[in-house]
Design a protein around this motif. Structure first.
Motif, PDB file in Angstrom:
ATOM      1  N   TRP A  98       0.820  -1.211   0.000  1.00 20.09           N
ATOM      2  CA  TRP A  98       0.000   0.000   0.000  1.00 20.09           C
ATOM      3  C   TRP A  98       0.859   1.268   0.000  1.00 20.09           C
ATOM      4  CZ3 TRP A  98      -3.546  -2.655   4.080  1.00 20.09           C
ATOM      5  CH2 TRP A  98      -4.564  -3.329   3.407  1.00 20.09           C
ATOM      6  N   TYR A  99       1.969   1.226   0.704  1.00 18.92           N
ATOM      7  CA  TYR A  99       2.856   2.386   0.747  1.00 18.92           C
ATOM      8  C   TYR A  99       3.360   2.730  -0.652  1.00 18.92           C
ATOM      9  CZ  TYR A  99       7.012   5.212   1.858  1.00 18.92           C
ATOM     10  OH  TYR A  99       7.961   6.200   1.911  1.00 18.92           O
ATOM     11  N   ASP A 100       3.778   1.716  -1.397  1.00 17.50           N
ATOM     12  CA  ASP A 100       4.279   1.959  -2.751  1.00 17.50           C
ATOM     13  C   ASP A 100       3.171   2.473  -3.664  1.00 17.50           C
ATOM     14  OD1 ASP A 100       6.508   1.477  -4.847  1.00 17.50           O
ATOM     15  OD2 ASP A 100       4.777   0.428  -5.683  1.00 17.50           O
ATOM     16  N   LYS A 101       1.965   1.882  -3.549  1.00 17.67           N
ATOM     17  CA  LYS A 101       0.856   2.311  -4.407  1.00 17.67           C
ATOM     18  C   LYS A 101       0.441   3.755  -4.111  1.00 17.67           C
ATOM     19  CE  LYS A 101      -1.341  -2.028  -5.730  1.00 17.67           C
ATOM     20  NZ  LYS A 101      -1.229  -1.702  -7.173  1.00 17.67           N
ATOM     21  N   ILE A 102       0.346   4.090  -2.818  1.00 12.89           N
ATOM     22  CA  ILE A 102      -0.061   5.453  -2.443  1.00 12.89           C
ATOM     23  C   ILE A 102       1.011   6.450  -2.825  1.00 12.89           C
ATOM     24  CG2 ILE A 102      -0.625   6.961  -0.489  1.00 12.89           C
ATOM     25  CD1 ILE A 102      -1.793   4.428   0.883  1.00 12.89           C
ATOM     26  N   LYS A 103       2.263   6.087  -2.617  1.00 15.84           N
ATOM     27  CA  LYS A 103       3.371   6.965  -2.980  1.00 15.84           C
ATOM     28  C   LYS A 103       3.388   7.232  -4.483  1.00 15.84           C
ATOM     29  CE  LYS A 103       7.491   5.286  -2.619  1.00 15.84           C
ATOM     30  NZ  LYS A 103       8.774   4.748  -2.090  1.00 15.84           N
ATOM     31  N   THR A 104       3.101   6.181  -5.269  1.00 21.12           N
ATOM     32  CA  THR A 104       3.049   6.336  -6.725  1.00 21.12           C
ATOM     33  C   THR A 104       1.900   7.258  -7.131  1.00 21.12           C
ATOM     34  OG1 THR A 104       3.964   4.107  -7.026  1.00 21.12           O
ATOM     35  CG2 THR A 104       2.835   5.112  -8.914  1.00 21.12           C
ATOM     36  N   THR A 108       2.116  10.792  -9.143  1.00 21.20           N
ATOM     37  CA  THR A 108       1.327  11.061 -10.341  1.00 21.20           C
ATOM     38  C   THR A 108       0.509  12.340 -10.181  1.00 21.20           C
ATOM     39  OG1 THR A 108       1.148   8.679 -10.763  1.00 21.20           O
ATOM     40  CG2 THR A 108      -0.406  10.125 -11.907  1.00 21.20           C
ATOM     41  N   PHE A 109      -0.091  12.497  -9.015  1.00 23.77           N
ATOM     42  CA  PHE A 109      -0.913  13.681  -8.753  1.00 23.77           C
ATOM     43  C   PHE A 109      -0.074  14.954  -8.787  1.00 23.77           C
ATOM     44  CE2 PHE A 109      -2.638  16.773  -5.702  1.00 23.77           C
ATOM     45  CZ  PHE A 109      -3.890  16.985  -6.248  1.00 23.77           C
ATOM     46  N   ARG A 110       1.106  14.896  -8.222  1.00 18.15           N
ATOM     47  CA  ARG A 110       1.976  16.068  -8.169  1.00 18.15           C
ATOM     48  C   ARG A 110       2.665  16.332  -9.502  1.00 18.15           C
ATOM     49  NH1 ARG A 110       4.348  18.102  -3.562  1.00 18.15           N
ATOM     50  NH2 ARG A 110       6.392  17.955  -4.541  1.00 18.15           N
ATOM     51  N   GLY A 111       2.796  15.273 -10.293  1.00 18.83           N
ATOM     52  CA  GLY A 111       3.507  15.425 -11.553  1.00 18.83           C
ATOM     53  C   GLY A 111       4.982  15.694 -11.355  1.00 18.83           C
ATOM     54  N   ASP A 112       5.499  15.203 -10.229  1.00 17.33           N
ATOM     55  CA  ASP A 112       6.905  15.454  -9.876  1.00 17.33           C
ATOM     56  C   ASP A 112       7.470  14.176  -9.284  1.00 17.33           C
ATOM     57  OD1 ASP A 112       9.345  16.348  -9.122  1.00 17.33           O
ATOM     58  OD2 ASP A 112       8.639  17.938  -7.786  1.00 17.33           O
ATOM     59  N   GLU A 113       8.595  13.712  -9.811  1.00 15.52           N
ATOM     60  CA  GLU A 113       9.183  12.470  -9.327  1.00 15.52           C
ATOM     61  C   GLU A 113       9.775  12.617  -7.930  1.00 15.52           C
ATOM     62  OE1 GLU A 113      11.951  10.891 -12.059  1.00 15.52           O
ATOM     63  OE2 GLU A 113      10.487  10.554 -13.656  1.00 15.52           O
ATOM     64  N   LEU A 115       9.608  13.493  -4.204  1.00  9.91           N
ATOM     65  CA  LEU A 115       8.622  13.701  -3.166  1.00  9.91           C
ATOM     66  C   LEU A 115       9.213  14.452  -1.979  1.00  9.91           C
ATOM     67  CD1 LEU A 115       6.832  10.224  -3.109  1.00  9.91           C
ATOM     68  CD2 LEU A 115       6.178  12.286  -4.339  1.00  9.91           C
ATOM     69  N   SER A 116       8.345  15.176  -1.279  1.00  9.90           N
ATOM     70  CA  SER A 116       8.780  15.935  -0.104  1.00  9.90           C
ATOM     71  C   SER A 116       8.596  15.100   1.155  1.00  9.90           C
ATOM     72  CB  SER A 116       7.973  17.227   0.009  1.00  9.90           C
ATOM     73  OG  SER A 116       6.602  16.932   0.258  1.00  9.90           O
ATOM     74  N   MET A 117       9.064  15.630   2.283  1.00  6.64           N
ATOM     75  CA  MET A 117       8.900  14.963   3.568  1.00  6.64           C
ATOM     76  C   MET A 117       7.417  14.747   3.876  1.00  6.64           C
ATOM     77  SD  MET A 117      10.752  13.911   6.215  1.00  6.64           S
ATOM     78  CE  MET A 117      10.826  13.735   8.001  1.00  6.64           C
ATOM     79  N   SER A 118       6.596  15.721   3.599  1.00  8.66           N
ATOM     80  CA  SER A 118       5.160  15.602   3.864  1.00  8.66           C
ATOM     81  C   SER A 118       4.514  14.546   2.978  1.00  8.66           C
ATOM     82  CB  SER A 118       4.467  16.952   3.672  1.00  8.66           C
ATOM     83  OG  SER A 118       4.630  17.423   2.342  1.00  8.66           O
ATOM     84  N   ASP A 119       4.998  14.372   1.756  1.00  7.90           N
ATOM     85  CA  ASP A 119       4.481  13.339   0.867  1.00  7.90           C
ATOM     86  C   ASP A 119       4.761  11.946   1.435  1.00  7.90           C
ATOM     87  OD1 ASP A 119       3.551  15.176  -1.032  1.00  7.90           O
ATOM     88  OD2 ASP A 119       5.505  15.261  -2.029  1.00  7.90           O
ATOM     89  N   TYR A 120       5.985  11.749   1.930  1.00  3.75           N
ATOM     90  CA  TYR A 120       6.339  10.471   2.533  1.00  3.75           C
ATOM     91  C   TYR A 120       5.509  10.222   3.790  1.00  3.75           C
ATOM     92  CZ  TYR A 120      10.449  10.265  -0.528  1.00  3.75           C
ATOM     93  OH  TYR A 120      11.288  10.207  -1.619  1.00  3.75           O
TER      94      TYR A 120
END
Length: 313
Positions: A98-104, A108-113, A115-120
């Motif tokens: 689930w972590y990998d799927k949500i992170k992906t 995709t939503f951000r359109g940026d490869e 990720l920030s601390m808050s994204d993690y």
């Protein structure tokens, strides 16, 4: 479970192992190996968390000696292994999946490869919430089995016996005892995974390569666990008290547990078992992430080799 890649130079396409399977199998294997190697320390940690006396020096050794002498020699240190094995292997499998799927999805939503601390934090907290809700029944049985010897009055004989007894005496709601502090504990996983990702990214940037060796993984996972464990440990004590056999008679809920620990045991009561927990979780965390990262790398190669061999024959 697999997908087909387009043919190259007229060659027949080969099935490729899906990322979901890789994440799930890697997490399951990591949880299984960690549980088999670290279970006795989990038994000790649980007994310490249920000890309502003032913390004293040498309590861990006294509890271990008592378990071995009165509950069936060293085999007693592996009581409750099955629910612990099932809980850890299934939890890590679901968590990493689930972590990998949500992170992906976040990427995709951000359109940026990048990720920030808050994204993690968001990704790991979401995965932790789903995992905690799904696996809580296993942890209730595990906590109760680890908290007493096999011959103690009312003790569960096995995981299946524990599940039946909970349904009989507490109903289905009994499976979700301690869920609220478990959800509070999601902050632990969120902090740990966010710190782990940041440590990994920093090391990769220093090396100029995303490929890290085993020492890099060990250092990153160990450091992230220390950070998370130091901040969020008290919730584990509260959760274990609420999942114990005596929870219904001793405590009215989370607030009652907090109040009684504070009144009778002091602030150090919230950190009971922290020593063996750190001894247990540091190597277990390192083992978990080391096995997980190596499985993620080796599993696709092993699958490709197996498929390639079967196609050749």
């Amino acid at each position: 479970m697999s997908r087909i890649v387009p043919p190259v130079d007229g060659k027949a396409p080969n099935p490729v192992l899906s990322k979901a399977v890789i994440e799930g199998v890697s997490g399951f294997t990591a949880g299984a190996i960690t549980t088999l190697t670290m279970h006795p320390l989990d038994v000790l940690k649980t007994r310490l968390q249920l000890n309502t006396q003032k913390p004293q020096l040498g309590t861990s050794f006294r509890i271990l000696r008592q378990i071995v002498h009165t509950e069936g020699n060293f085999r007693a240190l592996y009581r409750g292994l099955m629910p612990n094995f099932a809980g850890n292997s299934i939890s890590w499998s679901l968590y990493f999946l689930w972590y990998d799927k949500i992170k992906t999805r976040v990427q995709t939503f951000r359109g940026d490869e990048k990720l920030s601390m808050s994204d993690y934090l968001l990704s790991s907290a979401s995965a932790g919430t789903l995992t905690a809700i799904f696996t809580n029944p296993i942890w209730v049985v595990k906590t109760r089995m680890l908290s007493s010897g096999r011959n103690a009055p009312g003790a569960y004989r096995s995981m299946s016996h524990g599940l039946r007894e909970i349904v009989r005496t507490e109903g289905v709601r009994g499976f979700w005892r301690g869920l609220i502090p478990s959800l509070f504990g999601i902050s632990h996983g969120a902090v740990q995974f966010a710190a782990y990702e940041m440590f990994k990214n920093k090391r990769a940037a220093d090396l100029g390569s995303p490929k890290l060796n085993n020492w890099d993984i060990l250092i990153s996972s160990g450091a992230s666990k220390i950070v998370a464990g130091s901040v969020t440990y008290p919730y584990q004590v509260v959760k274990v008290r609420l999942q114990s056999y005596e929870a219904k008679t001793n405590y009215l809920g989370v607030i009652d547990v907090l109040g009684k620990i504070w009144k009778h045991e002091g602030v150090m009561g919230f950190y009971k078992g922290l020593g063996p927990n750190l001894v247990r979780v540091l190597p277990s965390t390192c083992v978990t992430f080391l096995v997980y990262e190596n499985m993620k790398t080796s599993l696709p190669m092993a699958y490709d080799h197996l498929i390639g061999t079967s196609l050749d024959t």
